[in-house]
Design a protein around this motif. Structure first.
Motif, short mmCIF file in Angstrom:
data_model
loop_
_atom_site.label_atom_id
_atom_site.label_comp_id
_atom_site.label_asym_id
_atom_site.label_seq_id
_atom_site.Cartn_x
_atom_site.Cartn_y
_atom_site.Cartn_z
N ASP A 20 0.84 -1.20 0.29
CA ASP A 20 0.32 0.08 0.05
C ASP A 20 0.80 1.28 0.06
O ASP A 20 0.90 2.43 -0.44
CB ASP A 20 -0.83 -0.11 1.24
N HIS A 21 1.69 0.89 0.81
CA HIS A 21 2.79 2.27 1.18
C HIS A 21 3.47 2.56 -0.26
O HIS A 21 3.43 3.81 -0.77
CB HIS A 21 3.74 2.29 2.34
N ALA A 22 3.79 1.87 -0.47
CA ALA A 22 4.93 1.59 -1.74
C ALA A 22 3.95 2.18 -3.19
O ALA A 22 4.31 3.41 -4.10
CB ALA A 22 5.44 0.35 -2.43
N LEU A 23 2.94 2.11 -3.19
CA LEU A 23 1.73 2.22 -4.85
C LEU A 23 1.22 3.38 -4.06
O LEU A 23 0.72 4.15 -5.47
CB LEU A 23 0.61 1.17 -4.96
N ALA A 24 1.81 4.00 -2.81
CA ALA A 24 0.13 5.24 -2.56
C ALA A 24 -1.96 4.10 -3.04
O ALA A 24 -2.33 5.21 -3.39
CB ALA A 24 0.54 6.44 -3.73
N PHE A 25 -1.52 3.29 -2.22
CA PHE A 25 -3.13 3.13 -2.97
C PHE A 25 -4.28 3.60 -2.04
O PHE A 25 -4.18 3.88 -0.95
CB PHE A 25 -2.59 1.52 -2.13
N PRO A 26 -5.31 3.48 -2.86
CA PRO A 26 -5.95 3.12 -4.58
C PRO A 26 -5.62 3.62 -5.14
O PRO A 26 -5.17 3.50 -6.40
CB PRO A 26 -7.07 3.14 -3.65
N LYS A 27 -4.52 5.26 -5.00
CA LYS A 27 -4.05 5.68 -6.13
C LYS A 27 -3.24 5.07 -6.77
O LYS A 27 -3.11 5.50 -8.20
CB LYS A 27 -3.12 6.88 -5.70
N LEU A 28 -2.66 4.55 -6.61
CA LEU A 28 -1.20 3.53 -7.67
C LEU A 28 -0.70 4.89 -8.61
O LEU A 28 -0.37 4.69 -9.46
CB LEU A 28 -2.17 3.07 -7.85
N ASN A 29 -0.15 6.07 -7.92
CA ASN A 29 0.48 6.46 -8.27
C ASN A 29 1.94 6.90 -8.34
O ASN A 29 2.48 7.63 -8.63
CB ASN A 29 -0.33 8.43 -7.57
N ARG A 30 1.79 5.40 -8.01
CA ARG A 30 3.92 5.55 -7.56
C ARG A 30 4.38 4.54 -7.32
O ARG A 30 3.48 3.35 -7.69
CB ARG A 30 4.48 7.04 -5.81
N ASN A 31 6.00 4.13 -7.60
CA ASN A 31 5.70 1.88 -7.01
C ASN A 31 7.00 2.30 -7.00
O ASN A 31 8.01 2.27 -7.44
CB ASN A 31 5.59 1.22 -7.96
N GLY A 32 7.14 2.26 -5.41
CA GLY A 32 9.11 1.78 -5.37
C GLY A 32 8.86 2.04 -3.76
O GLY A 32 7.65 2.97 -2.56
N PHE A 33 9.85 1.04 -2.63
CA PHE A 33 9.79 1.34 -1.01
C PHE A 33 11.75 0.98 -0.90
O PHE A 33 12.17 -0.33 -2.35
CB PHE A 33 9.21 0.22 -0.02
N GLU A 34 12.11 1.86 -0.67
CA GLU A 34 13.15 1.70 -0.20
C GLU A 34 13.52 1.16 1.39
O GLU A 34 13.61 1.78 2.03
CB GLU A 34 14.75 3.48 -0.48
N ALA A 35 13.84 -0.43 1.45
CA ALA A 35 13.67 -0.55 2.61
C ALA A 35 15.26 -0.57 2.86
O ALA A 35 15.94 -0.55 2.58
CB ALA A 35 13.59 -2.19 2.24
N THR A 36 15.58 -0.63 4.41
CA THR A 36 16.54 -0.64 5.13
C THR A 36 17.36 -1.86 5.30
O THR A 36 16.19 -2.68 5.85
CB THR A 36 16.85 0.05 6.04
N ASP A 37 18.63 -2.22 4.61
CA ASP A 37 18.72 -3.96 4.87
C ASP A 37 18.54 -4.45 6.27
O ASP A 37 19.04 -3.84 7.52
CB ASP A 37 20.07 -3.61 3.59
N GLY A 38 18.15 -5.72 6.07
CA GLY A 38 18.06 -6.13 7.93
C GLY A 38 16.94 -5.92 8.81
O GLY A 38 16.99 -6.69 9.16
N LEU A 39 16.31 -4.69 7.71
CA LEU A 39 15.12 -4.79 9.37
C LEU A 39 13.69 -5.23 8.71
O LEU A 39 13.76 -5.74 7.43
CB LEU A 39 14.55 -2.94 9.08
N ALA A 40 12.73 -5.33 9.49
CA ALA A 40 11.53 -5.53 9.10
C ALA A 40 10.72 -5.73 8.19
O ALA A 40 10.75 -6.46 7.12
CB ALA A 40 10.49 -6.07 10.08
N ASN A 41 11.04 -4.09 7.32
CA ASN A 41 10.07 -4.16 5.95
C ASN A 41 11.45 -5.20 4.77
O ASN A 41 10.55 -5.14 3.82
CB ASN A 41 10.38 -2.60 5.62
N ASP A 42 13.11 -4.42 5.22
CA ASP A 42 13.20 -5.88 4.40
C ASP A 42 12.84 -7.16 4.08
O ASP A 42 13.09 -7.71 2.84
CB ASP A 42 14.84 -5.41 4.67
N ASP A 43 12.27 -7.61 5.82
CA ASP A 43 12.49 -9.53 5.58
C ASP A 43 11.43 -9.59 4.76
O ASP A 43 10.63 -10.32 3.84
CB ASP A 43 12.39 -9.87 6.95
N THR A 44 10.26 -8.21 5.00
CA THR A 44 8.75 -8.72 4.32
C THR A 44 8.72 -8.31 2.88
O THR A 44 8.34 -8.91 1.55
CB THR A 44 7.68 -6.88 4.71
#
Length: 98
Positions: free
Chosen positions: A20-44
């Motif tokens: 949702d965050h990467a896409l700005a859902f439901p707008k879908l006006n972007r597509n990207g997420f920079e995850a810090t290596d080794g943290l929970a978001n990166d694992d997800t």
């Protein structure tokens, strides 16, 4: 059970949240997420890549970070996930004892 129902069972709330965050859902006006290596978001995101719902962006070079994008399959699955949540029946309201 349809293929979209099967896929939505594979998507957790946390996975849906990062997508949702990467896409700005439901707008879908972007597509990207920079995850810090080794943290929970990166694992997800790694889980999402393994499921085919996301891809690691090659050529991205920020030390200690990995950039991910949601795939078309991931977008469709996320939309189905949200449609499924909207269709879930609400819990019955207990009767008023008064």
């Amino acid at each position: 059970m349809t293929s979209s129902e099967i896929k939505t069972t594979l998507l957790t709330g946390r996975q849906a949240n990062v997508m949702d965050h990467a896409l700005a859902f439901p707008k879908l006006n972007r597509n990207g997420f920079e995850a810090t290596d080794g943290l929970a978001n990166d694992d997800t995101w790694k889980e999402l890549v393994a499921l085919g719902y996301a891809a690691k962006v090659e050529g991205f070079s920020v030390p200690g970070k990995t950039r991910y994008e949601v795939t078309e399959s991931g977008i469709k699955t996320l939309q189905a996930f949200h449609e499924g949540k909207a269709k879930e029946p609400e819990a019955a309201t207990p009767p008023n004892p008064l």
